[in-house]
Design a protein around this motif. Structure first.
Motif, PDB file in Angstrom:
ATOM      1  N   MET A  35       0.862  -1.188   0.000  1.00  0.00           N
ATOM      2  CA  MET A  35       0.000   0.000   0.000  1.00  0.00           C
ATOM      3  C   MET A  35       0.888   1.224   0.000  1.00  0.00           C
ATOM      4  O   MET A  35       1.809   1.325   0.787  1.00  0.00           O
ATOM      5  CB  MET A  35      -0.880  -0.004   1.249  1.00  0.00           C
ATOM      6  N   GLN A  36       0.659   2.171  -0.890  1.00  0.00           N
ATOM      7  CA  GLN A  36       1.488   3.348  -0.966  1.00  0.00           C
ATOM      8  C   GLN A  36       0.910   4.468  -0.132  1.00  0.00           C
ATOM      9  O   GLN A  36      -0.294   4.644  -0.058  1.00  0.00           O
ATOM     10  CB  GLN A  36       1.614   3.794  -2.414  1.00  0.00           C
ATOM     11  N   ARG A  37       1.784   5.229   0.459  1.00  0.00           N
ATOM     12  CA  ARG A  37       1.342   6.368   1.250  1.00  0.00           C
ATOM     13  C   ARG A  37       0.814   7.456   0.320  1.00  0.00           C
ATOM     14  O   ARG A  37       1.328   7.651  -0.769  1.00  0.00           O
ATOM     15  CB  ARG A  37       2.492   6.926   2.087  1.00  0.00           C
ATOM     16  N   PRO A  38      -0.212   8.200   0.725  1.00  0.00           N
ATOM     17  CA  PRO A  38      -0.751   9.265  -0.121  1.00  0.00           C
ATOM     18  C   PRO A  38       0.259  10.388  -0.275  1.00  0.00           C
ATOM     19  O   PRO A  38       0.891  10.808   0.682  1.00  0.00           O
ATOM     20  CB  PRO A  38      -1.985   9.738   0.659  1.00  0.00           C
ATOM     21  N   ARG A  39       0.404  10.866  -1.480  1.00  0.00           N
ATOM     22  CA  ARG A  39       1.359  11.940  -1.744  1.00  0.00           C
ATOM     23  C   ARG A  39       0.633  13.283  -1.702  1.00  0.00           C
ATOM     24  O   ARG A  39       0.383  13.907  -2.711  1.00  0.00           O
ATOM     25  CB  ARG A  39       2.026  11.739  -3.095  1.00  0.00           C
ATOM     26  N   ARG A  40       0.263  13.676  -0.473  1.00  0.00           N
ATOM     27  CA  ARG A  40      -0.512  14.899  -0.359  1.00  0.00           C
ATOM     28  C   ARG A  40       0.267  16.034   0.240  1.00  0.00           C
ATOM     29  O   ARG A  40      -0.089  17.185   0.084  1.00  0.00           O
ATOM     30  CB  ARG A  40      -1.810  14.678   0.433  1.00  0.00           C
ATOM     31  N   THR A  41       1.377  15.735   0.942  1.00  0.00           N
ATOM     32  CA  THR A  41       2.106  16.787   1.643  1.00  0.00           C
ATOM     33  C   THR A  41       2.680  17.808   0.667  1.00  0.00           C
ATOM     34  O   THR A  41       2.507  19.013   0.834  1.00  0.00           O
ATOM     35  CB  THR A  41       3.227  16.173   2.487  1.00  0.00           C
ATOM     36  N   ALA A  42       3.331  17.342  -0.394  1.00  0.00           N
ATOM     37  CA  ALA A  42       3.933  18.257  -1.357  1.00  0.00           C
ATOM     38  C   ALA A  42       2.875  19.098  -2.048  1.00  0.00           C
ATOM     39  O   ALA A  42       3.031  20.296  -2.270  1.00  0.00           O
ATOM     40  CB  ALA A  42       4.748  17.474  -2.377  1.00  0.00           C
ATOM     41  N   VAL A  79     -11.482   6.824  12.998  1.00  0.00           N
ATOM     42  CA  VAL A  79     -10.794   8.101  12.900  1.00  0.00           C
ATOM     43  C   VAL A  79     -11.849   9.158  12.631  1.00  0.00           C
ATOM     44  O   VAL A  79     -12.590   9.074  11.656  1.00  0.00           O
ATOM     45  CB  VAL A  79      -9.742   8.094  11.777  1.00  0.00           C
ATOM     46  N   ALA A  80     -11.942  10.159  13.514  1.00  0.00           N
ATOM     47  CA  ALA A  80     -12.969  11.195  13.395  1.00  0.00           C
ATOM     48  C   ALA A  80     -12.330  12.551  13.139  1.00  0.00           C
ATOM     49  O   ALA A  80     -11.338  12.911  13.770  1.00  0.00           O
ATOM     50  CB  ALA A  80     -13.815  11.246  14.657  1.00  0.00           C
ATOM     51  N   GLU A 108     -11.291  21.666   9.037  1.00  0.00           N
ATOM     52  CA  GLU A 108     -11.331  21.689   7.589  1.00  0.00           C
ATOM     53  C   GLU A 108     -11.208  20.277   7.018  1.00  0.00           C
ATOM     54  O   GLU A 108     -10.906  19.323   7.724  1.00  0.00           O
ATOM     55  CB  GLU A 108     -10.192  22.554   7.059  1.00  0.00           C
ATOM     56  N   GLU A 109     -11.445  20.180   5.726  1.00  0.00           N
ATOM     57  CA  GLU A 109     -11.235  18.919   5.023  1.00  0.00           C
ATOM     58  C   GLU A 109      -9.731  18.660   4.932  1.00  0.00           C
ATOM     59  O   GLU A 109      -8.957  19.550   4.578  1.00  0.00           O
ATOM     60  CB  GLU A 109     -11.839  18.986   3.626  1.00  0.00           C
ATOM     61  N   VAL A 110      -9.328  17.459   5.273  1.00  0.00           N
ATOM     62  CA  VAL A 110      -7.911  17.114   5.250  1.00  0.00           C
ATOM     63  C   VAL A 110      -7.723  15.750   4.600  1.00  0.00           C
ATOM     64  O   VAL A 110      -8.654  14.960   4.473  1.00  0.00           O
ATOM     65  CB  VAL A 110      -7.310  17.080   6.677  1.00  0.00           C
ATOM     66  N   SER A 111      -6.506  15.488   4.212  1.00  0.00           N
ATOM     67  CA  SER A 111      -6.085  14.160   3.790  1.00  0.00           C
ATOM     68  C   SER A 111      -4.919  13.760   4.675  1.00  0.00           C
ATOM     69  O   SER A 111      -3.984  14.538   4.879  1.00  0.00           O
ATOM     70  CB  SER A 111      -5.666  14.149   2.322  1.00  0.00           C
ATOM     71  N   THR A 112      -4.978  12.550   5.207  1.00  0.00           N
ATOM     72  CA  THR A 112      -3.933  12.118   6.127  1.00  0.00           C
ATOM     73  C   THR A 112      -3.731  10.620   5.970  1.00  0.00           C
ATOM     74  O   THR A 112      -4.110  10.029   4.960  1.00  0.00           O
ATOM     75  CB  THR A 112      -4.312  12.499   7.572  1.00  0.00           C
ATOM     76  N   GLU A 113      -3.160  10.011   6.970  1.00  0.00           N
ATOM     77  CA  GLU A 113      -2.984   8.562   6.957  1.00  0.00           C
ATOM     78  C   GLU A 113      -3.032   8.045   8.386  1.00  0.00           C
ATOM     79  O   GLU A 113      -2.695   8.757   9.332  1.00  0.00           O
ATOM     80  CB  GLU A 113      -1.664   8.169   6.294  1.00  0.00           C
ATOM     81  N   LEU A 114      -3.485   6.817   8.517  1.00  0.00           N
ATOM     82  CA  LEU A 114      -3.503   6.127   9.806  1.00  0.00           C
ATOM     83  C   LEU A 114      -2.367   5.117   9.802  1.00  0.00           C
ATOM     84  O   LEU A 114      -2.293   4.260   8.909  1.00  0.00           O
ATOM     85  CB  LEU A 114      -4.846   5.415  10.005  1.00  0.00           C
ATOM     86  N   VAL A 115      -1.485   5.214  10.767  1.00  0.00           N
ATOM     87  CA  VAL A 115      -0.392   4.246  10.881  1.00  0.00           C
ATOM     88  C   VAL A 115      -0.671   3.368  12.090  1.00  0.00           C
ATOM     89  O   VAL A 115      -1.252   3.806  13.074  1.00  0.00           O
ATOM     90  CB  VAL A 115       0.978   4.942  11.018  1.00  0.00           C
ATOM     91  N   PHE A 116      -0.274   2.107  12.010  1.00  0.00           N
ATOM     92  CA  PHE A 116      -0.526   1.200  13.132  1.00  0.00           C
ATOM     93  C   PHE A 116       0.635   0.249  13.311  1.00  0.00           C
ATOM     94  O   PHE A 116       1.414  -0.006  12.395  1.00  0.00           O
ATOM     95  CB  PHE A 116      -1.850   0.443  12.945  1.00  0.00           C
ATOM     96  N   ASP A 117       0.728  -0.276  14.522  1.00  0.00           N
ATOM     97  CA  ASP A 117       1.806  -1.189  14.887  1.00  0.00           C
ATOM     98  C   ASP A 117       1.191  -2.316  15.704  1.00  0.00           C
ATOM     99  O   ASP A 117       0.674  -2.085  16.797  1.00  0.00           O
ATOM    100  CB  ASP A 117       2.866  -0.448  15.695  1.00  0.00           C
ATOM    101  N   GLU A 144      -8.174   9.816   2.725  1.00  0.00           N
ATOM    102  CA  GLU A 144      -8.236  10.913   1.761  1.00  0.00           C
ATOM    103  C   GLU A 144      -9.508  11.731   1.930  1.00  0.00           C
ATOM    104  O   GLU A 144     -10.565  11.195   2.298  1.00  0.00           O
ATOM    105  CB  GLU A 144      -8.164  10.353   0.333  1.00  0.00           C
ATOM    106  N   SER A 145      -9.441  13.033   1.614  1.00  0.00           N
ATOM    107  CA  SER A 145     -10.598  13.929   1.584  1.00  0.00           C
ATOM    108  C   SER A 145     -11.499  13.715   2.789  1.00  0.00           C
ATOM    109  O   SER A 145     -12.660  13.315   2.664  1.00  0.00           O
ATOM    110  CB  SER A 145     -11.383  13.715   0.274  1.00  0.00           C
ATOM    111  N   PHE A 146     -10.963  14.003   3.923  1.00  0.00           N
ATOM    112  CA  PHE A 146     -11.604  13.698   5.201  1.00  0.00           C
ATOM    113  C   PHE A 146     -12.346  14.942   5.680  1.00  0.00           C
ATOM    114  O   PHE A 146     -11.750  15.881   6.197  1.00  0.00           O
ATOM    115  CB  PHE A 146     -10.495  13.274   6.164  1.00  0.00           C
ATOM    116  N   LEU A 147     -13.668  14.951   5.528  1.00  0.00           N
ATOM    117  CA  LEU A 147     -14.479  16.132   5.819  1.00  0.00           C
ATOM    118  C   LEU A 147     -14.725  16.291   7.317  1.00  0.00           C
ATOM    119  O   LEU A 147     -14.818  15.301   8.045  1.00  0.00           O
ATOM    120  CB  LEU A 147     -15.824  16.035   5.095  1.00  0.00           C
ATOM    121  N   PRO A 148     -14.863  17.540   7.795  1.00  0.00           N
ATOM    122  CA  PRO A 148     -15.205  17.752   9.208  1.00  0.00           C
ATOM    123  C   PRO A 148     -16.578  17.169   9.521  1.00  0.00           C
ATOM    124  O   PRO A 148     -17.493  17.196   8.693  1.00  0.00           O
ATOM    125  CB  PRO A 148     -15.194  19.275   9.349  1.00  0.00           C
TER     126      PRO A 148
END
Length: 312
Positions: A1-8, A86-87, A92-101, A124-128
């Motif tokens: 699974m590739q990490r989303p390339r949203r930071t850049a 994840v809430a 604002e609307e954000v895109s992020t990632e959930l990491v787990f161990d 992705e596209s995570f609305l409030p």
């Protein structure tokens, strides 16, 4: 699974907006410098130079929260499922990632029934005001050999994804401690144990019989919870002493014993010496020695029937 390339991409958008505002307003309306804490506010007063009010902050900011539930207790090899929510509470609307161990040695990891190779889930596209739910399955692993099997889930601390109420980001992480109900070591593939033995020669004058029991781990995993028990054959006489064991971790009688041995690393061996007092019944043709059983939580069970013909 590739990490989303949203930071850049988000950074480019933010910088483009700031630069466009600066060009339209002239030199006095230069955009704010990004604060060290990633808040997007200008260093110092937080106001744009010469503008009299804060510049528009296009860096997405949200108040996030992670919650996780999982099994309370497990036994060796169980398939388990963690439910992670994840809430985006507000912002604002954000895109992020959930990491787990997951616990050490966990295998066959799936996310919503699909196999994954990385312990990262794009959000992705995570609305409030919305919540995402993920079901993470696995065959439980080692948990570092302890009774607590910790699993952790979290949103990484990213400069472009700010929590503006949960400023220390405690809400961004959740943990599940599963109890290893039977104390199984969960070490994955077994250690490979073997047990051999020999009876040392005794002189006619000596009535002490020595039986040497050698235990070796030829596998690549550490052997744990090793038990050695034995029963000497009748003609071997009564047990006098057992060397190579911890006397506080077992006991012996005249004819038998049981001891818990310390863990055995790969390639290591251990020797236990059983001393008995030969009886007057020992004579030509009779056999003496003992029967031994070696068992381990992850090394299986092994037996040794040690016999030797008595000599005149």
């Amino acid at each position: 699974m590739q990490r989303p390339r949203r930071t850049a991409a988000l950074l480019t958008t933010a910088l483009t907006t700031v630069l466009a505002g600066a060009l339209a307003a002239g030199p006095a309306a230069a955009g704010p410098a990004l604060a060290a804490d990633g808040s997007g506010k200008a260093a110092g007063s937080g106001e744009a130079a010469g503008s009299g009010k804060a510049a528009v902050d296009d860096i997405p900011s949200a108040d996030l929260k992670v919650e996780a539930t999982g099994p309370a207790k497990v036994v060796a090899g169980d398939l388990v499922e963690y439910v992670v929510r994840v809430a985006n509470l507000e912002g604002e609307e954000v895109s992020t990632e959930l990491v787990f161990d997951l616990p050490k040695g966990s295998a066959g990891i799936t996310v919503d029934a699909l196999p994954v190779t990385e312990q990262v889930i794009p959000v992705e596209s995570f609305l409030p005001g919305t919540t995402r739910e993920f079901r993470i399955g696995t065959r439980i692993g080692a948990g570092d050999g302890g009774t607590k099997l910790p699993a952790s889930f979290g949103i990484p601390d990213q400069p472009l994804l700010n929590t503006y109420k949960d400023t220390d980001r405690r809400n961004n992480h959740a943990f599940v401690d599963t109890v290893n109900e039977q104390g199984d070591p969960f070490v994955g593939p077994n250690a490979v144990l073997g047990v051999t033995g020999q009876i040392l020669a005794t002189s006619p004058r000596s009535k002490v019989l020595k039986q040497v029991i050698t235990i070796k781990n030829t596998g690549v995993h550490r052997a744990t919870e090793i038990d050695l028990e034995g029963r000497v054959h009748r003609l071997s006489g009564k047990i006098l002493k057992i060397d190579g064991v911890d006397p506080t971790r077992g006991h012996h009688t005249d004819i038998g014993f049981r001891y818990r041995l310390s863990p055995l690393s790969p390639g290591s061996s251990r020797t236990v010496l059983v001393k008995t007092l030969l009886t007057a019944e020992t004579g030509p043709g009779s056999a003496y020695g003992g029967f031994y059983v070696l068992s381990s939580a992850n090394g299986g069970e092994h037996t040794l029937d040690l016999r030797k013909q008595a000599t005149p």
